[in-house]
Scaffold this active site. Sequence first.
Site, PDB file in Angstrom:
ATOM      1  N   LYS A 179       0.870  -1.167   0.000  1.00  0.00           N
ATOM      2  CA  LYS A 179       0.000   0.000   0.000  1.00  0.00           C
ATOM      3  C   LYS A 179       0.913   1.225   0.000  1.00  0.00           C
ATOM      4  CE  LYS A 179      -1.774   2.950   1.923  1.00  0.00           C
ATOM      5  NZ  LYS A 179      -1.604   4.376   1.535  1.00  0.00           N
ATOM      6  N   GLU A 255       9.267   1.205  11.165  1.00  0.00           N
ATOM      7  CA  GLU A 255      10.266   2.274  11.042  1.00  0.00           C
ATOM      8  C   GLU A 255       9.478   3.568  11.154  1.00  0.00           C
ATOM      9  OE1 GLU A 255      13.524  -0.328   9.901  1.00  0.00           O
ATOM     10  OE2 GLU A 255      13.198   1.512  11.016  1.00  0.00           O
ATOM     11  N   CYS A 289      13.642  10.612   7.376  1.00  0.00           N
ATOM     12  CA  CYS A 289      13.404  10.291   8.791  1.00  0.00           C
ATOM     13  C   CYS A 289      14.695  10.356   9.594  1.00  0.00           C
ATOM     14  CB  CYS A 289      12.807   8.917   8.910  1.00  0.00           C
ATOM     15  SG  CYS A 289      13.919   7.679   8.248  1.00  0.00           S
ATOM     16  N   GLU A 391       8.666  16.513  15.522  1.00  0.00           N
ATOM     17  CA  GLU A 391       9.181  16.237  14.169  1.00  0.00           C
ATOM     18  C   GLU A 391       8.501  17.166  13.172  1.00  0.00           C
ATOM     19  OE1 GLU A 391       7.914  12.619  12.033  1.00  0.00           O
ATOM     20  OE2 GLU A 391      10.029  12.258  11.667  1.00  0.00           O
TER      21      GLU A 391
HETATM   22  N1  LIG Z   1      11.981   5.372  10.435  1.00  0.00           N
HETATM   23  C1  LIG Z   1      12.089   5.404   9.117  1.00  0.00           C
HETATM   24  O1  LIG Z   1      12.894   4.665   8.503  1.00  0.00           O
HETATM   25  C2  LIG Z   1      11.196   6.339   8.335  1.00  0.00           C
HETATM   26  C3  LIG Z   1      11.424   6.451   6.969  1.00  0.00           C
HETATM   27  C4  LIG Z   1      10.611   7.345   6.240  1.00  0.00           C
HETATM   28  C5  LIG Z   1       9.598   8.079   6.849  1.00  0.00           C
HETATM   29  N2  LIG Z   1       9.390   7.935   8.181  1.00  0.00           N
HETATM   30  C6  LIG Z   1       8.367   8.720   8.846  1.00  0.00           C
HETATM   31  O2  LIG Z   1       7.186   8.794   8.022  1.00  0.00           O
HETATM   32  C7  LIG Z   1       6.559  10.062   8.203  1.00  0.00           C
HETATM   33  C8  LIG Z   1       6.347  10.699   6.849  1.00  0.00           C
HETATM   34  O3  LIG Z   1       5.715   9.775   5.986  1.00  0.00           O
HETATM   35  P1  LIG Z   1       4.128   9.783   5.819  1.00  0.00           P
HETATM   36  O4  LIG Z   1       3.583  11.165   5.978  1.00  0.00           O
HETATM   37  O5  LIG Z   1       3.776   9.016   4.583  1.00  0.00           O
HETATM   38  O6  LIG Z   1       3.644   8.934   7.082  1.00  0.00           O
HETATM   39  P2  LIG Z   1       2.144   8.523   7.411  1.00  0.00           P
HETATM   40  O7  LIG Z   1       2.237   7.771   8.668  1.00  0.00           O
HETATM   41  O8  LIG Z   1       1.205   9.648   7.306  1.00  0.00           O
HETATM   42  O9  LIG Z   1       1.730   7.490   6.212  1.00  0.00           O
HETATM   43  C9  LIG Z   1       2.540   6.393   5.922  1.00  0.00           C
HETATM   44  C10 LIG Z   1       1.686   5.352   5.204  1.00  0.00           C
HETATM   45  O10 LIG Z   1       0.727   4.835   6.120  1.00  0.00           O
HETATM   46  C11 LIG Z   1      -0.568   4.858   5.541  1.00  0.00           C
HETATM   47  N3  LIG Z   1      -1.523   4.968   6.639  1.00  0.00           N
HETATM   48  C12 LIG Z   1      -1.881   6.088   7.305  1.00  0.00           C
HETATM   49  N4  LIG Z   1      -2.773   5.787   8.295  1.00  0.00           N
HETATM   50  C13 LIG Z   1      -2.974   4.421   8.242  1.00  0.00           C
HETATM   51  C14 LIG Z   1      -3.784   3.493   8.977  1.00  0.00           C
HETATM   52  N5  LIG Z   1      -4.582   3.894   9.982  1.00  0.00           N
HETATM   53  N6  LIG Z   1      -3.761   2.177   8.630  1.00  0.00           N
HETATM   54  C15 LIG Z   1      -2.968   1.772   7.610  1.00  0.00           C
HETATM   55  N7  LIG Z   1      -2.185   2.595   6.864  1.00  0.00           N
HETATM   56  C16 LIG Z   1      -2.181   3.909   7.189  1.00  0.00           C
HETATM   57  C17 LIG Z   1      -0.518   6.037   4.594  1.00  0.00           C
HETATM   58  O11 LIG Z   1      -1.524   5.949   3.620  1.00  0.00           O
HETATM   59  C18 LIG Z   1       0.894   5.892   4.015  1.00  0.00           C
HETATM   60  O12 LIG Z   1       0.894   4.928   2.986  1.00  0.00           O
HETATM   61  C19 LIG Z   1       7.490  10.878   9.074  1.00  0.00           C
HETATM   62  O13 LIG Z   1       7.055  10.805  10.418  1.00  0.00           O
HETATM   63  C20 LIG Z   1       8.837  10.136   8.969  1.00  0.00           C
HETATM   64  O14 LIG Z   1       9.641  10.316  10.100  1.00  0.00           O
HETATM   65  C21 LIG Z   1      10.177   7.069   8.943  1.00  0.00           C
HETATM   66  O1  LIG Z   2      13.524   8.535   5.458  1.00  0.00           O
HETATM   67  C1  LIG Z   2      14.068   7.541   5.950  1.00  0.00           C
HETATM   68  C2  LIG Z   2      15.064   6.775   5.288  1.00  0.00           C
HETATM   69  C3  LIG Z   2      15.201   5.456   5.526  1.00  0.00           C
HETATM   70  C4  LIG Z   2      16.257   4.748   4.866  1.00  0.00           C
HETATM   71  C5  LIG Z   2      16.324   3.380   4.830  1.00  0.00           C
HETATM   72  O2  LIG Z   2      15.370   2.603   5.350  1.00  0.00           O
HETATM   73  C6  LIG Z   2      17.464   2.707   4.200  1.00  0.00           C
HETATM   74  O3  LIG Z   2      18.452   3.362   3.796  1.00  0.00           O
HETATM   75  O4  LIG Z   2      17.382   1.459   4.107  1.00  0.00           O
END
Ligand SMILES: NC(=O)c1ccc[n+]([C@@H]2O[C@H](COP(=O)([O-])OP(=O)(O)OC[C@H]3O[C@@H](n4cnc5c(N)ncnc54)[C@H](O)[C@@H]3O)[C@@H](O)[C@H]2O)c1
Ligand SMILES: O=C/C=C/C=C(\O)C(=O)O
Length: 487
Positions: A179, A255, A289, A391
Amino acid sequence: MNTMKQFLNFINGEFVATGKTFEKRAPVNNQVIGQVHEAGQAEVDAAVAAGRAALKGEWGKMSVVRRAELLHAVADEINRRFDEFLEAELADTGKPRSLASHIDIPRGAANFKIFADIVKNVPTESFQMTTPDGGTAISYAARSPLGVVGVICPWNLPLLLMTWKVGPALACGNVVIVKPSEETPATATLLGEVMNTVGIPKGVYQVVHGFGPNSAGEFLTKNPGVNGITFTGETRTGEAIMAAAAKGVRPVSFELGGKNAGVVFADADFEKAVAGITRSAFENCGQVCLGTERVYVQRPIFDKFVAALKAKAEALKVGPSHEPGVGLGPLISAEHKAKVLSYYAKAQAEGATVVTGGGVPEMPGEFANGHFVQPTIWTGLPETASVIREEIFGPCCHIAPFDTEEEAVALANATDYGLATTVWTQDLGTAHRMASAIDVGLVWINSWFLRDLRTAFGGAKASGIGREGGVHSLEFYTELKNVMIKL
Ligand SMILES: NC(=O)c1ccc[n+]([C@@H]2O[C@H](COP(=O)([O-])OP(=O)(O)OC[C@H]3O[C@@H](n4cnc5c(N)ncnc54)[C@H](O)[C@@H]3O)[C@@H](O)[C@H]2O)c1
Ligand SMILES: O=C/C=C/C=C(\O)C(=O)O
């Protein structure tokens, strides 16, 4: 006629339109560039059924070696269609071409190769014991796939972060239902064509488009036919998904968010530290992130460092992907732009010194409607300020001075998150003491976002559950069975 691009679901080897679509807008100019076909309960249920059938068919019976060959072929096909994946990712995200061509797409392919090789070479344990009756027994461990894995991805590194999960999941013999984020449907859809071209059996890789609540995301996580969920996204979304996964006690790999610190000691290689913090604060328009939104600089070099980072931020060329030399693209959406600008306003309201930025750049023509913001640096705020506690996920950071190592550790650890830290020092003792004392999953010393895919990747505290990467991915994507034989 300007036929709008249609982003279809990919279910059981077929591209599936639904009667319900939503707009995909280009971040560079906010123009509608596509219609995304939202998957409903029926489409998600069909994908789960197709996945379960694939596990019982050719894919479930396939040897590890043959699976690995096919995953290498997937990577090779992504690389053969590199430009198509690149253009698709650039249209979806607006990120600089240099970034997507050097990180997003190459890693999108590499994530298949690394796990195809790992699954062929990682042994499982075996023991021999003397039994109470004086005889012997041997035991061995055997791994089997989890089953149907739900893969829910964010919009910041769409292909990279999706295949970082799909690669190991398929290598371990699972099937996946992806998804993608509603903001970035393109490359996950394009990968469906690659799977068909390579001959990955239908139902092994599937894509359902939509949102979270009351849409494909929630339907996927609540479907009892899904055996595990791997998710990258915001911490609060992780909480909702974890609640859904609790029914049926399904495993999750998370993550999540971060509020990462960058710590610069006075003995650091100054130019390298400035360059490293510039990347960690502004790369991908701050939408990483692992990025740094809190910078702590030892007092003797504080003023010099602030001036140097200001110069770097102001030297970044802000613009659309296709322009050469662009260092800062747009944010992903109007909503995210509003969120980031709300923090710019909060910082000023809370009394920050705005070293540079804090607003929206003048953009020519159609790009005036793009989601561009200025790279921004603040100083002078207390550690309780919103932009230091929460964040933001934008091209901004706050810089504060520190005096001692102990103070730097306390500042870095003062957050509910625990994802990443970047530390700059030329003293080995300082480096190892900092790495040991900071409560995160990932510490970079004199580097940032340097990745060895064999290593454990993930966050502590509110930044995640579990680790993926190398053999660690096998712990999530397989069930480990122990067999004991009395001789
Ligand atoms: N730790 C990591 O490796 C990492 C990497 C990239 C992004 N992030 C985090 O992601 C965030 C930014 O990305 P974003 O805005 O897409 O995050 P988000 O949580 O808004 O959405 C992520 C995904 O989850 C889906 N989603 C949302 N609510 C849901 C639910 N109730 N059930 C199932 N699916 C659901 C969304 O449609 C999307 O596909 C930031 O907080 C960033 O720190 C973390
Ligand atoms: O925005 C977050 C980036 C995550 C990176 C990885 O998960 C990776 O380098 O494997």
